[in-house]
Each structure stands twice: as structure tokens, then as C-alpha cells.
Design an enzyme around this catalytic site. Structure first.
Site, PDB file in Angstrom:
ATOM      1  N   GLN A 175      34.068  -1.175  -5.731  1.00 34.31           N
ATOM      2  CA  GLN A 175      33.300  -2.421  -5.102  1.00 34.31           C
ATOM      3  C   GLN A 175      33.244  -3.479  -5.791  1.00 34.31           C
ATOM      4  O   GLN A 175      33.310  -4.784  -5.143  1.00 34.31           O
ATOM      5  CB  GLN A 175      31.802  -1.596  -5.124  1.00 34.31           C
ATOM      6  CG  GLN A 175      31.116  -2.727  -4.452  1.00 34.31           C
ATOM      7  CD  GLN A 175      30.901  -3.050  -3.051  1.00 34.31           C
ATOM      8  OE1 GLN A 175      31.817  -2.382  -2.260  1.00 34.31           O
ATOM      9  NE2 GLN A 175      30.202  -4.322  -2.635  1.00 34.31           N
ATOM     10  N   GLU A 176      33.322  -3.572  -7.092  1.00 31.70           N
ATOM     11  CA  GLU A 176      33.214  -4.958  -7.840  1.00 31.70           C
ATOM     12  C   GLU A 176      34.418  -5.541  -7.768  1.00 31.70           C
ATOM     13  O   GLU A 176      34.077  -6.892  -7.699  1.00 31.70           O
ATOM     14  CB  GLU A 176      32.683  -4.551  -9.154  1.00 31.70           C
ATOM     15  CG  GLU A 176      31.465  -3.891  -9.566  1.00 31.70           C
ATOM     16  CD  GLU A 176      30.308  -5.204  -9.338  1.00 31.70           C
ATOM     17  OE1 GLU A 176      30.712  -6.264  -9.446  1.00 31.70           O
ATOM     18  OE2 GLU A 176      29.246  -4.989  -9.351  1.00 31.70           O
TER      19      GLU A 176
END
Length: 409
Positions: A270-271
């Protein structure tokens, strides 16, 4: 004294809405006391109620539903906010009423199907609830995984890899636009390589985008492979969308800091989409998007020498410090994975403000009522990615229900 001039009424409403930005309670009090003294048309009054309802929801104030429920022609933002306001109250008849106000298309979204099932169950309609849960459990999403846990069904993770002939890959790789991109990469001009790639795929039809995604994967440009696949509107190639990179470093971080390997992968995906050179607009760097100031603080805490911000682009360093930071948030925030995830995205001070005041709240409701849309999406996405990475790692020990215990004050 009364002013029956419509324009003056609109001026009052405008002033009240501006006051609400700084002192919501005072704005509501003045409106209740003074609005009857002015000529205020229905549209203007409704705009004030909308402002109050959304602002109260942003503050996790249980009065939000009452104001949102006064709106006669709610738009999509208000319709969905009304469901979250009802969840904040934990008033299940209100949840049912708010869900019934969604459009047919909105109501079919996995999110609202989950809350429909939850409301049915909470109002004693268990059989109907289980039918909705069972259908939703087939969906590869956060809400599908929650539903599967509720009715004890296995997670459904469809995996249909893109099939591309070697000749197609070779032909695309030899196209001038793609050759230029690769040549930039060979001389470490990564920004130019990415820009050239975006130019190369800009007008490709979907079937060619699939070939391009596989080519990016072959060239070990995993982030570009993911974004190109998204542009092709194809979601079922799990190896391409969720690459297992830096496994040794992730396992080391998980062992060192007592975290689940799949959860670290979920955060990392996600990051940064597993791009070790990623830099955010705010200056966060590397796989787990650490701010240099945060990393320097961690180094001091661990009594380790700090060399340079560029260390954050080294996978072993970034994953170790990022895992440490997430575990520290987890410890400081009562062991709640959802709250730690919100803190990782929005900051620990905000996450603390969002904690319940008096009594525990179930984690699914807590996540759905996070005031920031970006953070709500972030937390649910990290959790769903963790489940998918568990599948990629050929494990089955991680369950959402075990990560999402009630959030306590």
C-alpha cells in the site's frame, strides 16, 4: 425583532457555516437561537444542516445522524455519510434506514452489502444476514474477507495470471518507445525511464496494456507492472499485482519486531507498491515510506548511528525501521492493528483522537467511521492486502477477525 429579507437570511447562513469551521457548537447554538428571526428559504436551511451533519460526523459526534436525516435531497456524499453516522450511533434501525436511502448501484457495492448483512443480523434476521454474507464472501476484498470470517467460509482469492506469448513480449520490447524507456533504465535515469514508459503506454488498447504489464514485470519494474495492469482494468493476476520481493528482509523484520510477515507486505504494498526508490510529496522515502525525521528518532531510540537519509532506500534498513515503527504504534495504541494502521497513515495524534471515549467499539465500525476518507481506505486496503499476501506466501494462519478485536477507549 425579525428580518424578513431573504438576502439577509442567506448572509446569516453563510456566516454560520464559516463559524462552524472554527467553533461548531457555537455555530449550532447561534443557528438554533437566531434562524427563526430571519427569512430563510428551504435550500439555504438545508445547506446549513448539511454542513452541521458532515462536520459532526468528522468529529465522530453522535448528533450527526439527526442533522443528516433532515436533508430532503441528499447527494451521494450525504447518503453514504448517513450510513456512517448511523454506525457511529450503533443504532441498527437507523443503519437500515440509511442503507435503504442509497441508490441501487450504491447498495450493491461490497461495502454496503456488508453493512446490510450486519444490520440484518443485529436486528434479529440472522438467516437473511447469512445469505448476504455468503454471497459477499466470494468477493476478493476487505468486506468479502470480513463476510467470509463471519460465516466461517474460506477466503476466495481468484488468481488468473495474464497469459502472453513470448513473441508478443519480444515484439513490444523492440518497439522504439519501449526501447527508449529501457535504455534510460540501463543508465540509471529512472525518472526519465518512467516518464517514457507512461508515454509508451498512453494510447495502447487493453490487450496491449496486458502485454506491457508483463513486459514491465519481466524487466523487474514491479510498480509499473502494477499500474499498467490497473490501466488495463485487469485485477486477477496475483503474482503481478502482489509481487513477493525482499522476502528475507521482511521475514527478518517480522521476526525481530513480532509482526506477521503478510501484514508487513500489506503495508509495503500500500505504501510504495514495493518500489524501494519511492518518495512521497511529503518526503517519505522507500518501501515503507518513512519520514527521515521518524527514522532518525528510531535510530536514536535503538542507539544506532545515523548515516544519511539515503539509507531509507536500502530495503533491509527501511523494512527494519518501518517494522519497528509499526510495532511501536501497535504497542502505544493498545495492540489494535486497525488503530496502528490509521496512525501510520494519518499520524498517532489523530488516531488517538479517534479512539472511543466511553466504551469499546467493534473494529469494523471503528474503521468505517474514521473521519478521513483516505485513512478509512488505507486501513481496509492494508488489511485486505495482508490476506492476499498470506495467499501469495502459501499460508493460512492469518484471519481478519483475529486482527480486528474491539477498539477500546
Amino acid at each position: 425583532w425579525q428580518d424578513k429579507n431573504a438576502q439577509t437570511g442567506r448572509m446569516l447562513a453563510h456566516a454560520i457555516k464559516r463559524l462552524a469551521n472554527n467553533d461548531l457548537d457555537k455555530a449550532m447554538t447561534v443557528w438554533d437561537d437566531k434562524s427563526s428571526d430571519f427569512l430563510i428559504d428551504s435550500q439555504t436551511a438545508q445547506s446549513v444542516e448539511r454542513k452541521f451533519g458532515l462536520a459532526l460526523l468528522g468529529k465522530k459526534d453522535n448528533r450527526a445522524y439527526g442533522h443528516l436525516n433532515k436533508l430532503l435531497l441528499p447527494d451521494e456524499e450525504v447518503r453514504t455519510a448517513k450510513v456512517r453516522a448511523a454506525l457511529l450511533e450503533q443504532n441498527w434501525p437507523h443503519v437500515n434506514s440509511a442503507l435503504s436511502g442509497l441508490t441501487k448501484t450504491e447498495g450493491q457495492e461490497p461495502k454496503w452489502q456488508y453493512w446490510l448483512a450486519r444490520a440484518l443480523k443485529e436486528t434479529g434476521k440472522k438467516q437473511q444476514a447469512n445469505t448476504v454474507y455468503a454471497a459477499l464472501a466470494k468477493d476478493r476484498s476487505y468486506y468479502g474477507f470480513l463476510a467470509a470470517d463471519t460465516v466461517n467460509m474460506p477466503y476466495q482469492i481468484i488468481d488468473q495470471p495474464v497469459k502472453v506469448a513470448d513473441e508478443e513480449l519480444k515484439k513490444l520490447a523492440e518497439h522504439d518507445d519501449f526501447k527508449s524507456s529501457y535504455e534510460f533504465k540501463l543508465v540509471s535515469l529512472d525518472l526519465e525511464a518512467r516518464r517514457q514508459w507512461q508515454f509508451a503506454i498512453k494510447n495502447l488498447p487493453k490487450e496491449k496494456l496486458l502485454v506491457a504489464a508483463k513486459l514491465a514485470q519481466q524487466w523487474q519494474w514491479d510498480q509499473l507492472a502494477i499500474t499498467t495492469l490497473v490501466k488495463a482494468d485487469y485485477w486477477d493476476d496475483m503474482a503481478l499485482r502482489f509481487p513477493v520481493l525482499y522476502l528475507a528482509e521482511v521475514q527478518d523484520g517480522a521476526d525481530k519486531h513480532g509482526l506477521d510477515t503478510a501484514l508487513i507486505f500489506g503495508l509495503m504494498r500500500q505504501e510504495s507498491m514495493l518500489d524501494k526508490t519511492a518518495v512521497s510529496s511529503a518526503g517519505a522515502k522507500g518501501l515503507l515510506q518513512l519520514m527521515p525525521e521518524t527514522a532518525r528518532t528510531i535510530a536514536r531510540t535503538l542507539h544506532e548511528p545515523w548515516q544519511s537519509d539515503s539509507d531509507l532506500f536500502r530495503p533491509e534498513f527501511n523494512i527494519n525501521y518501518g517494522s519497528y515503527y509499526f510495532k511501536d504504534l501497535l504497542t502505544r495504541l493498545g495492540g489494535h492493528v486497525a488503530v496502528a494502521g490509521a496512525a501510520y497513515n494519518a499520524g498517532p495524534n489523530r488516531a488517538k483522537k479517534w479512539l472511543p471515549v466511553t466504551s469499546p467499539v467493534s473494529a469494523d465500525i471503528w474503521i468505517e467511521t474514521i473521519p478521513f476518507k483516505e485513512t478509512r481506505k488505507y486501513v481496509s486496503t492494508v488489511l485486505s492486502y495482508a490476506i492476499i499476501y498470506q495467499h501469495r506466501l502459501k499460508k493460512d494462519n492469518l484471519k481478519l477477525r483475529n486482527l480486528l478485536r474491539d477498539v477500546t477507549p
